[in-house]
Scaffold this active site. Structure first.
Site, short mmCIF file in Angstrom:
data_model
loop_
_atom_site.label_atom_id
_atom_site.label_comp_id
_atom_site.label_asym_id
_atom_site.label_seq_id
_atom_site.Cartn_x
_atom_site.Cartn_y
_atom_site.Cartn_z
N SER A 150 34.26 40.38 34.06
CA SER A 150 33.47 40.74 35.24
C SER A 150 32.10 41.32 34.82
O SER A 150 31.27 40.59 34.27
CB SER A 150 34.26 41.71 36.11
OG SER A 150 33.64 41.90 37.36
N ASP A 221 38.17 34.31 44.76
CA ASP A 221 37.41 35.51 44.42
C ASP A 221 36.43 35.81 45.55
O ASP A 221 35.51 35.03 45.81
CB ASP A 221 36.66 35.29 43.11
CG ASP A 221 36.05 36.56 42.54
OD1 ASP A 221 35.80 37.50 43.32
OD2 ASP A 221 35.82 36.62 41.33
N HIS A 250 39.61 37.96 42.17
CA HIS A 250 38.70 38.45 41.13
C HIS A 250 39.45 39.04 39.94
O HIS A 250 39.04 38.84 38.79
CB HIS A 250 37.76 39.51 41.73
CG HIS A 250 36.69 39.96 40.79
ND1 HIS A 250 35.64 39.15 40.43
CD2 HIS A 250 36.50 41.14 40.13
CE1 HIS A 250 34.84 39.81 39.61
NE2 HIS A 250 35.35 41.01 39.41
#
Length: 271
Positions: A150, A221, A250
């Site tokens: 991320s 996501d 996510h």
């Protein structure tokens, strides 16, 4: 209320929201758990020891080193996301051990008892300290894999672009094109281009990466749209593979098969 009055009221509200966003934007980007994580042994993590890394700006930050089983195994520099601490990556450490990989998990400044406050410049120094530690240990560049999670994908891309000969592969888990693109998506009414300090512009850097790239993302996501991963893949000039789970959100890439996809990628792409 007149239309003019309503318009002025709306502008004032937007102005107030913009001022709050500028003042408190770090709280919208970084979500550290400040509690120091227990020693790896107390978490049942085998072959893992705590290390201290020294950054270019003088901080001492915590890292966990997972010893590789031999001198041919991949060694991953793991750059985590914007929430939690190393404690929340204990399961990932164990998963990598089962794959037969070594790894250095860097904990960002301001997270898990580390001094300092997170920022794009500061976390870039933290990531560089991690790569420097692997280089100082004599890990061959062909064995070094930058794995960004991320927010950490921005630093994996940045490191690989800065030192293209220093890494053998790059894995990007739920990557985004830039923080500005995300801000425009989630706060469409605010002038994010004027307010945002930390830009994390991965789209402008990924073309300088020379190592093979794997992008892992989830079709469900809602934080980072999968279109951003596809945009990064399209801009890359290195060999790039895109793996997408149709069911993953996510934070669900690993459980959806992303680790297995990465293992197969590393077998294909590392010498």
């Amino acid at each position: 209320m007149s239309l003019l009055g309503a318009a002025l009221g709306g502008l004032l509200m937007l102005g107030g929201a913009g001022a709050a966003l500028y003042a408190f934007q770090d709280r919208l980007i970084y979500f550290p758990d400040p509690t120091p994580p227990p020693p790896p042994a107390l978490l049942g993590l085998r072959d893992v020891e705590a290390r201290t890394l020294r950054t270019a700006d003088g901080l001492a930050i915590l890292a966990w080193k997972l010893a590789p089983p031999d001198d041919r195994a991949p060694v991953l520099l793991y750059l985590h996301g914007n929430g939690g601490s190393l404690l929340h990556r204990a399961g990932r450490v164990e998963r990598f051990r089962r794959e037969g990989w070594g790894a250095l998990f860097v904990q960002w400044r301001g997270y898990g008892g580390n001094a300092g406050s997170p920022s794009e410049a500061g976390l870039s120094d933290d990531a560089r300290a991690g790569l420097a530690a692997l280089q100082a240990e004599g890990v061959a560049p062909a064995r070094i894999v930058l794995w960004g999670e991320s927010l950490g994908t921005a630093f994996a891309i940045r490191l690989a672009a800065e030192q293209p000969a220093a890494v053998g592969a790059v894995v990007l888990e739920s990557p985004f094109t830039s923080m500005l693109d995300l801000a425009k998506r989630h706060y469409p009414l605010l002038p994010s281009g004027l307010l945002l300090r930390d830009r994390f512009d991965s789209l402008s850097r990924i073309g300088d990466v020379r190592a093979p790239i794997l992008i892992l993302q989830g079709a469900r996501d809602t934080l980072v749209p999968p279109a951003m991963g596809r945009a990064l893949a399209a801009r890359a000039t290195a060999l790039v593979e895109l793996w997408e789970s149709p069911e993953a959100g996510h934070n669900e890439i690993g459980a959806a098969g992303g680790i297995e996809a990465a293992a197969a990628f590393l077998v294909r792409r590392l010498p």
